[in-house]
Design a protein around this motif. Structure first.
Motif, PDB file in Angstrom:
ATOM      1  N   CYS A 438      35.923  33.996  36.077  1.00 27.87           N
ATOM      2  CA  CYS A 438      35.096  34.073  34.870  1.00 27.87           C
ATOM      3  C   CYS A 438      33.803  33.283  35.016  1.00 27.87           C
ATOM      4  O   CYS A 438      32.723  33.782  34.742  1.00 27.87           O
ATOM      5  CB  CYS A 438      35.884  33.658  33.632  1.00 27.87           C
ATOM      6  SG  CYS A 438      36.785  32.109  33.796  1.00 27.87           S
ATOM      7  N   CYS A 447      40.619  27.804  33.928  1.00 27.87           N
ATOM      8  CA  CYS A 447      41.149  28.744  34.922  1.00 27.87           C
ATOM      9  C   CYS A 447      41.319  28.065  36.284  1.00 27.87           C
ATOM     10  O   CYS A 447      42.255  28.354  37.023  1.00 27.87           O
ATOM     11  CB  CYS A 447      40.248  29.966  35.044  1.00 27.87           C
ATOM     12  SG  CYS A 447      40.355  31.049  33.595  1.00 27.87           S
ATOM     13  N   CYS A 474      38.290  38.220  35.824  1.00 30.81           N
ATOM     14  CA  CYS A 474      38.744  36.929  36.344  1.00 30.81           C
ATOM     15  C   CYS A 474      40.217  37.028  36.729  1.00 30.81           C
ATOM     16  O   CYS A 474      41.030  37.560  35.968  1.00 30.81           O
ATOM     17  CB  CYS A 474      38.551  35.850  35.270  1.00 30.81           C
ATOM     18  SG  CYS A 474      39.278  34.255  35.702  1.00 30.81           S
ATOM     19  N   CYS A 477      42.192  34.617  33.775  1.00 31.83           N
ATOM     20  CA  CYS A 477      42.176  34.890  32.329  1.00 31.83           C
ATOM     21  C   CYS A 477      41.909  36.353  31.996  1.00 31.83           C
ATOM     22  O   CYS A 477      42.068  36.756  30.843  1.00 31.83           O
ATOM     23  CB  CYS A 477      41.157  33.990  31.625  1.00 31.83           C
ATOM     24  SG  CYS A 477      39.461  34.311  32.120  1.00 31.83           S
TER      25      CYS A 477
HETATM   26 ZN   LIG Z   1      38.919  32.862  33.894  1.00 30.20          ZN
END
Ligand SMILES: [Zn+2]
Length: 491
Positions: A438, A447, A474, A477
């Protein structure tokens, strides 16, 4: 007959690098006599002669290159007053837990101000830069120092890789613009490739480190990671874009062409010679011991006379003749010690001497010598008339051959993954994971924690030399991915 090699040589390495890297490395350090950990201050080690000779060559190459690129050398005191360190908040927060303090001196007792043994030299240099830099004509201002720094390292120490005292070069530079500073960062990365990849044969990838993993006080940190085997990486030199974060508190100012006073834009770069050495011997070494690039070997050619009774004199004379042929060009040695021939072979292989020349009575009859290359074990019977050409040829191609072998290795270690389970499997299989992420700003920190806990690797950051980005989401997430990152275990 030559002395027989009846027993296992005492000098050989007994652990396979592939099976147990840690034990192999420890044995390499001990048996090749590279460092001695018995000095009685924890985290402080003695660098032995063989390592020091190579590290000095590495220093010289790096210093020469920096000077060719316009940096001038400085020598700075190793103590920094506490008041200097306190000037930049992020910096002091980052380094405070690791500082060694000098608090007393001589018989007069406590010092009025604590003095830090430099953990890095920003806060020693920049007050001086504030005095020296006056106008745009002084810029760019590019300096470097070769020195030791001290950090109270909490992690487990390992000779050359991590200790509480290390030997490095740090370069600190000031520019009139942010663009100028960014150009310097690029130059530092190029310098790293020139030294680490071209000279030391260590394959690298440069990453822009995530926000949570940058140098305390930097705008951005760009760090080289080397692959160390079994999927682990080691951080090698990093270069930091400092922008105006230090120039403001330290008053590093210049008067521009319009007569206005401006704060400079800064960078710093810290190639740690001891760590680079550790990375090089760990990366290139094999189950026989050290493998060294030709230029960095303390001895480049060793001559082993194979002595048979009654033939001692002619063999030694020939050895001396070959020695004289090369002594002005290469670092060469005749090993006429009492050891058995077998033990001599093991010993110099352990020490990583690139070329071995064997001379025995039978070879003399055939007017030839035997040449053996350390890095690939290739053996040649060479007519004496061809010897000089052959040695020149090997010496010129030796380092490139090592480099070619090590470069191919790297890409094969990377595995692109689209799911967390695949990432866990890849990391467990000793791979470096490439995936979508992300963000490497603070938004991505959560993350990254998941990566560390559940995948068992660290987010190394965004690859600097790679434009492509083909991941939609990502890995952790599932939000849209802003970049491609790499995950690896690290030393
Ligand atoms: Zn992420």
């Amino acid at each position: 007959m030559a002395k027989k090699n009846n027993h296992t040589p005492i000098t050989g390495i007994t652990v396979s690098k592939e099976e147990d890297f840690s034990a192999w490395y420890t044995e390499l350090i001990n048996k090749a006599e590279l460092a001695d950990i018995r000095y009685n201050v924890k985290g402080f080690i003695v660098y032995r002669e063989w390592a020091t000779l190579t590290i000095r060559k590495m220093y010289k190459k790096t210093e020469d290159l920096l000077e060719r690129k316009g940096h001038l050398p400085l020598t700075m005191p190793s103590l920094i007053p506490e008041s200097n360190l306190l000037l930049e908040t992020q910096h002091v927060e980052g380094f405070a837990p690791e500082v060694f303090w000098v608090t007393e001196a001589g018989s007069s007792g406590r010092l009025s101000e604590r003095l830090a043994l430099r953990p890095t030299s920003e806060t020693a240099l920049y007050p001086m830069y504030a005095l020296w830099i006056r106008s745009y004509k002084d810029l760019p201002f590019k300096r470097y120092l070769s020195c030791q720094v001290w950090r109270y390292e909490g992690k487990m120490t390992r000779p050359f890789f991590r200790g509480r005292e290390f030997h490095w070069i740090e370069s600190h530079n000031v520019f009139a613009t942010m663009e100028g500073a960014m150009e310097q960062v690029k130059e530092d990365m190029e310098t790293t490739y020139q030294i680490l990849q071209d000279e030391c044969c260590i394959p690298l990838i440069f990453f822009q480190r995530p926000e949570w993993d940058k140098f305390p006080g930097a705008v951005h940190t760009y760090a080289a990671d080397a692959l160390m085997g079994s999927g682990k990486v080691l951080q090698l030199p990093s270069t930091h874009l400092l922008g105006q974060i230090f120039s403001k508190p330290f008053n590093v100012k210049f008067v521009n062409k319009d007569g206005e006073e401006k704060y400079g834009y800064q960078t710093c770069y810290g190639p740690a010679q001891s760590r680079n050495y550790g990375a090089m011997i760990a990366y290139l070494g094999d189950d026989k011991g050290l493998v060294l690039p030709f230029d960095l070997a303390p001895i480049q050619i060793v001559i082993i006379p194979i002595i048979y009774k009654g033939k001692e004199k002619i063999v030694l004379e020939k050895a001396k003749k070959v020695y004289n042929l090369f002594k002005d060009k290469y670092i060469i040695k005749i090993d006429n010690s009492e050891e058995s021939v077998g033990n001599k072979y093991y010993y110099w292989e352990l020490k990583g001497v690139p070329i071995r020349i064997e001379i025995g009575p039978k070879d003399l009859e055939k007017q030839q010598v035997i040449i053996v290359k350390r890095h690939d074990g290739k053996r040649f019977e060479i007519k004496e008339s061809q010897l000089e050409n052959k040695i020149d040829e090997i010496s010129q191609s030796y380092t490139n051959e090592i480099k070619e072998k090590s470069l191919i290795d790297f890409e094969s270690q990377v595995e692109c993954v689209y799911e967390k389970d695949a990432a866990v499997e890849a990391i467990n299989n000793g791979k470096i994971v490439c995936c979508g992420f992300c963000s490497i700003d603070m938004d991505g920190y959560h993350c990254a924690e998941v990566v560390e806990k559940e995948i068992g690797g660290f987010v190394r950051g965004k690859r600097v030399d790679e434009e492509k980005h083909e991941f939609a989401t990502c890995l952790i997430c599932g939000k849209p991915a802003s970049c491609t990152i790499y995950i690896a275990k690290s030393y």
